[in-house]
Design a protein around this motif. Structure first.
Motif, PDB file in Angstrom:
ATOM      1  N   ALA A  26      25.496  12.680 -43.635  1.00  0.00           N
ATOM      2  CA  ALA A  26      26.384  11.633 -43.134  1.00  0.00           C
ATOM      3  C   ALA A  26      25.529  10.496 -42.587  1.00  0.00           C
ATOM      4  CB  ALA A  26      27.297  12.192 -42.046  1.00  0.00           C
ATOM      5  N   ASP A  27      25.663   9.324 -43.188  1.00  0.00           N
ATOM      6  CA  ASP A  27      24.901   8.145 -42.757  1.00  0.00           C
ATOM      7  C   ASP A  27      25.703   7.397 -41.692  1.00  0.00           C
ATOM      8  OD1 ASP A  27      23.103   6.101 -42.526  1.00  0.00           O
ATOM      9  OD2 ASP A  27      23.474   5.237 -44.503  1.00  0.00           O
ATOM     10  N   GLY A  28      25.912   8.069 -40.553  1.00  0.00           N
ATOM     11  CA  GLY A  28      26.886   7.608 -39.574  1.00  0.00           C
ATOM     12  C   GLY A  28      26.507   6.385 -38.783  1.00  0.00           C
ATOM     13  N   TYR A  29      25.216   6.122 -38.611  1.00  0.00           N
ATOM     14  CA  TYR A  29      24.780   4.912 -37.916  1.00  0.00           C
ATOM     15  C   TYR A  29      24.272   3.855 -38.885  1.00  0.00           C
ATOM     16  CZ  TYR A  29      24.923   7.440 -33.436  1.00  0.00           C
ATOM     17  OH  TYR A  29      25.313   8.157 -32.321  1.00  0.00           O
ATOM     18  N   GLY A  30      24.349   4.162 -40.177  1.00  0.00           N
ATOM     19  CA  GLY A  30      23.869   3.232 -41.183  1.00  0.00           C
ATOM     20  C   GLY A  30      25.005   2.647 -42.001  1.00  0.00           C
ATOM     21  N   SER A  31      25.130   3.113 -43.243  1.00  0.00           N
ATOM     22  CA  SER A  31      26.087   2.512 -44.182  1.00  0.00           C
ATOM     23  C   SER A  31      27.340   3.332 -44.394  1.00  0.00           C
ATOM     24  CB  SER A  31      25.382   2.261 -45.527  1.00  0.00           C
ATOM     25  OG  SER A  31      24.287   1.383 -45.344  1.00  0.00           O
ATOM     26  N   ASP A  32      27.499   4.427 -43.648  1.00  0.00           N
ATOM     27  CA  ASP A  32      28.723   5.234 -43.627  1.00  0.00           C
ATOM     28  C   ASP A  32      29.018   5.961 -44.934  1.00  0.00           C
ATOM     29  OD1 ASP A  32      29.639   5.110 -40.973  1.00  0.00           O
ATOM     30  OD2 ASP A  32      30.411   3.090 -41.269  1.00  0.00           O
ATOM     31  N   TYR A  33      28.027   6.162 -45.751  1.00  0.00           N
ATOM     32  CA  TYR A  33      28.201   7.017 -46.928  1.00  0.00           C
ATOM     33  C   TYR A  33      27.981   8.486 -46.558  1.00  0.00           C
ATOM     34  CZ  TYR A  33      27.838   2.827 -49.875  1.00  0.00           C
ATOM     35  OH  TYR A  33      28.048   1.608 -50.461  1.00  0.00           O
ATOM     36  N   ILE A  34      28.590   9.360 -47.343  1.00  0.00           N
ATOM     37  CA  ILE A  34      28.251  10.778 -47.370  1.00  0.00           C
ATOM     38  C   ILE A  34      27.464  10.989 -48.654  1.00  0.00           C
ATOM     39  CG2 ILE A  34      29.095  13.142 -47.325  1.00  0.00           C
ATOM     40  CD1 ILE A  34      29.796  11.540 -44.802  1.00  0.00           C
ATOM     41  N   ILE A  35      26.232  11.501 -48.529  1.00  0.00           N
ATOM     42  CA  ILE A  35      25.350  11.654 -49.684  1.00  0.00           C
ATOM     43  C   ILE A  35      25.138  13.141 -49.933  1.00  0.00           C
ATOM     44  CG2 ILE A  35      23.171  10.938 -50.726  1.00  0.00           C
ATOM     45  CD1 ILE A  35      22.938   8.911 -48.368  1.00  0.00           C
ATOM     46  N   GLN A  36      25.409  13.563 -51.156  1.00  0.00           N
ATOM     47  CA  GLN A  36      25.302  14.971 -51.520  1.00  0.00           C
ATOM     48  C   GLN A  36      24.012  15.219 -52.299  1.00  0.00           C
ATOM     49  OE1 GLN A  36      28.603  16.368 -53.874  1.00  0.00           O
ATOM     50  NE2 GLN A  36      27.807  18.446 -54.062  1.00  0.00           N
ATOM     51  N   TYR A  37      23.238  16.202 -51.826  1.00  0.00           N
ATOM     52  CA  TYR A  37      22.012  16.636 -52.490  1.00  0.00           C
ATOM     53  C   TYR A  37      22.141  18.128 -52.803  1.00  0.00           C
ATOM     54  CZ  TYR A  37      20.052  12.387 -50.346  1.00  0.00           C
ATOM     55  OH  TYR A  37      19.804  11.088 -49.947  1.00  0.00           O
ATOM     56  N   ASP A  38      21.339  18.612 -53.742  1.00  0.00           N
ATOM     57  CA  ASP A  38      21.307  20.050 -53.958  1.00  0.00           C
ATOM     58  C   ASP A  38      20.395  20.702 -52.922  1.00  0.00           C
ATOM     59  OD1 ASP A  38      18.637  19.856 -54.791  1.00  0.00           O
ATOM     60  OD2 ASP A  38      19.096  20.131 -56.915  1.00  0.00           O
ATOM     61  N   SER A  39      20.221  22.009 -53.018  1.00  0.00           N
ATOM     62  CA  SER A  39      19.488  22.749 -51.992  1.00  0.00           C
ATOM     63  C   SER A  39      18.012  22.373 -51.926  1.00  0.00           C
ATOM     64  CB  SER A  39      19.631  24.253 -52.241  1.00  0.00           C
ATOM     65  OG  SER A  39      19.060  24.614 -53.492  1.00  0.00           O
ATOM     66  N   LYS A  40      17.508  21.706 -52.972  1.00  0.00           N
ATOM     67  CA  LYS A  40      16.100  21.298 -53.005  1.00  0.00           C
ATOM     68  C   LYS A  40      15.923  19.829 -52.620  1.00  0.00           C
ATOM     69  CE  LYS A  40      15.028  25.367 -54.572  1.00  0.00           C
ATOM     70  NZ  LYS A  40      14.368  26.371 -53.681  1.00  0.00           N
ATOM     71  N   GLY A  41      17.026  19.170 -52.298  1.00  0.00           N
ATOM     72  CA  GLY A  41      16.940  17.761 -51.909  1.00  0.00           C
ATOM     73  C   GLY A  41      17.078  16.788 -53.063  1.00  0.00           C
ATOM     74  N   LYS A  42      17.596  17.236 -54.219  1.00  0.00           N
ATOM     75  CA  LYS A  42      17.811  16.357 -55.361  1.00  0.00           C
ATOM     76  C   LYS A  42      19.189  15.713 -55.258  1.00  0.00           C
ATOM     77  CE  LYS A  42      17.995  16.283 -60.436  1.00  0.00           C
ATOM     78  NZ  LYS A  42      17.902  17.099 -61.669  1.00  0.00           N
ATOM     79  N   TYR A  43      19.254  14.399 -55.447  1.00  0.00           N
ATOM     80  CA  TYR A  43      20.497  13.638 -55.302  1.00  0.00           C
ATOM     81  C   TYR A  43      21.539  14.067 -56.336  1.00  0.00           C
ATOM     82  CZ  TYR A  43      23.720   9.712 -55.863  1.00  0.00           C
ATOM     83  OH  TYR A  43      24.844   8.933 -55.995  1.00  0.00           O
ATOM     84  N   ILE A  44      22.812  14.195 -55.871  1.00  0.00           N
ATOM     85  CA  ILE A  44      23.930  14.496 -56.762  1.00  0.00           C
ATOM     86  C   ILE A  44      24.901  13.315 -56.823  1.00  0.00           C
ATOM     87  CG2 ILE A  44      25.918  16.003 -57.148  1.00  0.00           C
ATOM     88  CD1 ILE A  44      24.354  18.264 -55.807  1.00  0.00           C
ATOM     89  N   ARG A  45      25.426  12.894 -55.671  1.00  0.00           N
ATOM     90  CA  ARG A  45      26.396  11.792 -55.632  1.00  0.00           C
ATOM     91  C   ARG A  45      26.503  11.284 -54.201  1.00  0.00           C
ATOM     92  NH1 ARG A  45      29.619  16.350 -56.378  1.00  0.00           N
ATOM     93  NH2 ARG A  45      29.984  15.825 -58.560  1.00  0.00           N
ATOM     94  N   HIS A  46      27.218  10.156 -54.042  1.00  0.00           N
ATOM     95  CA  HIS A  46      27.576   9.699 -52.703  1.00  0.00           C
ATOM     96  C   HIS A  46      28.957   9.072 -52.745  1.00  0.00           C
ATOM     97  CE1 HIS A  46      25.856   6.030 -54.444  1.00  0.00           C
ATOM     98  NE2 HIS A  46      26.376   5.323 -53.461  1.00  0.00           N
ATOM     99  N   PHE A  47      29.625   9.075 -51.602  1.00  0.00           N
ATOM    100  CA  PHE A  47      30.990   8.560 -51.496  1.00  0.00           C
ATOM    101  C   PHE A  47      31.218   8.119 -50.059  1.00  0.00           C
ATOM    102  CE2 PHE A  47      30.886  13.147 -51.116  1.00  0.00           C
ATOM    103  CZ  PHE A  47      31.619  13.428 -49.976  1.00  0.00           C
ATOM    104  N   GLY A  48      32.434   7.652 -49.788  1.00  0.00           N
ATOM    105  CA  GLY A  48      32.711   7.099 -48.469  1.00  0.00           C
ATOM    106  C   GLY A  48      32.257   5.660 -48.401  1.00  0.00           C
ATOM    107  N   GLY A  49      31.518   5.299 -47.371  1.00  0.00           N
ATOM    108  CA  GLY A  49      31.098   3.917 -47.216  1.00  0.00           C
ATOM    109  C   GLY A  49      32.212   3.050 -46.672  1.00  0.00           C
ATOM    110  N   LYS A  50      32.077   1.744 -46.862  1.00  0.00           N
ATOM    111  CA  LYS A  50      32.975   0.786 -46.211  1.00  0.00           C
ATOM    112  C   LYS A  50      33.719  -0.123 -47.180  1.00  0.00           C
ATOM    113  CE  LYS A  50      29.586   0.573 -42.463  1.00  0.00           C
ATOM    114  NZ  LYS A  50      28.644  -0.281 -41.706  1.00  0.00           N
ATOM    115  N   HIS A  51      33.534   0.057 -48.486  1.00  0.00           N
ATOM    116  CA  HIS A  51      34.011  -0.964 -49.417  1.00  0.00           C
ATOM    117  C   HIS A  51      34.947  -0.419 -50.491  1.00  0.00           C
ATOM    118  CE1 HIS A  51      31.041  -3.443 -47.471  1.00  0.00           C
ATOM    119  NE2 HIS A  51      30.070  -2.622 -47.837  1.00  0.00           N
TER     120      HIS A  51
END
Length: 369
Positions: free
Chosen positions: A187-212
């Motif tokens: 949760a990027d709660g003090y930044g851009s308000d996205y929720i960023i999903q990674y796998d268990s090794k830290g590999k990016y999957i997707r992001h959602f939420g935000g402000k727009h």
């Protein structure tokens, strides 16, 4: 605490109410210090123990106590932002068992990743902190996975480095959650308000939420917390705190918005689950005029399996009118400074971590009813 012990306390008359103020029940326990308080509502009432943590501040200095989890050994692990003591590990009596640091002045979030019989910590450095003169400072945040002894497994850095943030989008994460398959939600709660999903090794999957987003319900505003809700095992959900909107927003694990639960008057932190109930620290609340009370206005809120508020230890009695929750305020002479997080153990005791609370240790709430 099991039901037998709670019934014993009620049946033997050990709990005696002596008054109430603003929805907070002031009660004493027979043969104990008359200053001890019982707070809460309905079947969720608790004795307050402000001296639970056995710490010497000169030896183990504290700044803000941000979050706490319980590991598989029953130990209570807390993250704070004092650079000498990012991690403090207690037993249930409040005895300090261990402490170590990553020297993060912005250490903020703490989640537990249970991998077989071994526990790992997901620590969030939000990048925001105060220097010794009290001036606010900020830098890019990061997420770090360690073992419970502080050995670093890997780090998740600024999403700009993998092309999913624009150059002008800040990254100041506040929280993580770990799904049953090991996926990590940031949760990027003090930044851009996205929720960023990674796998268990830290590999990016997707992001959602935000402000727009076109649908404002899909937006997040101060996405301070994120948690995985497994109360319905067949339909797991992700609960995201939208603190500036005084609500929790529920998503599928792949980021599709489902619904929101409004908590008028409250500014909650992350959702914490115990049995079928949802617990959360409330960092501050509105005042009677509906304006934010930035002072010592925090408390704890407890919701049942239907996401209805059933108790507000340190806050006013839950009040529903025509099925709608009315604004909830902290009581006069508050017990808590700012309820930043809670941890609930197998005895139903709650440990409350406080932010901006004059360097005080967590408070224990022992369930009595």
């Amino acid at each position: 605490m099991n039901n037998n012990r709670r019934n014993f306390l009620k049946n033997t008359g050990l709990i005696t109410a002596v008054g109430a103020l603003g929805g907070l029940n002031y009660e004493t326990m027979s043969n104990t210090n008359p200053q001890e308080l019982i707070i809460g509502h309905n079947d969720f009432k608790y004795k307050v123990d402000k001296g639970w943590a056995k710490l010497t501040v000169n030896r183990t200095p504290l700044f803000n106590c941000h979050e706490m989890v319980q590991d598989q050994k029953g130990r209570l692990i807390m993250v704070g932002d004092h650079v000498a003591n990012n991690i403090l590990i207690f037993d249930k009596s409040g005895k300090l068992l261990d402490n170590w640091t990553l020297s993060f002045p912005g250490a903020h979030g703490l989640s537990l990743s249970k991998e077989g019989s071994e526990d790992f910590l997901i620590i969030t450095d939000c990048g925001w902190y105060q220097d010794r003169s009290g001036q606010s400072k900020s830098q890019a945040g990061q997420v770090i996975k360690t073992d419970t002894n502080g050995r670093v497994m890997f780090t998740i850095g600024h999403p700009r480095t993998i092309g999913i943030y624009k150059d002008d989008e800040p990254f100041m994460p506040t929280e993580t959650a770990v799904a049953p398959n090991g996926d990590i939600y940031v949760a990027d709660g003090y930044g851009s308000d996205y929720i960023i999903q990674y796998d268990s090794k830290g590999k990016y999957i997707r992001h959602f939420g935000g402000k727009h987003n076109a649908n404002p319900d899909h937006n997040l505003s101060n996405a301070h917390g994120v948690s995985v809700d497994l109360r319905d095992p067949k339909n797991p959900k992700l609960i995201c705190t939208s603190r500036n909107e005084s609500c929790f927003k529920f998503f599928t694990l792949d980021g599709k918005f489902l619904y929101k639960v409004e908590l008028p008057g409250m500014y909650p932190c992350r959702a914490v689950f115990h049995n079928d109930n949802l617990y959360a620290g409330v960092c501050w609340s509105n005042d009677k005029e509906g304006k934010i009370n930035w002072g010592d206005s925090g408390f704890v809120t407890i919701l049942d399996k239907n996401n209805k508020v059933i108790s507000n230890p340190g806050g006013n009695t839950p009040n529903y009118q025509n099925g709608k929750l009315q604004p909830t305020l902290a009581v006069s002479n508050p017990i808590f400074n700012h309820g930043h997080d809670v941890c609930v153990d197998e005895d139903d005791s709650i440990y409350v971590c406080q932010w901006n609370a004059n360097h005080t240790a967590p408070i224990k709430l022992t369930r009595t009813v």
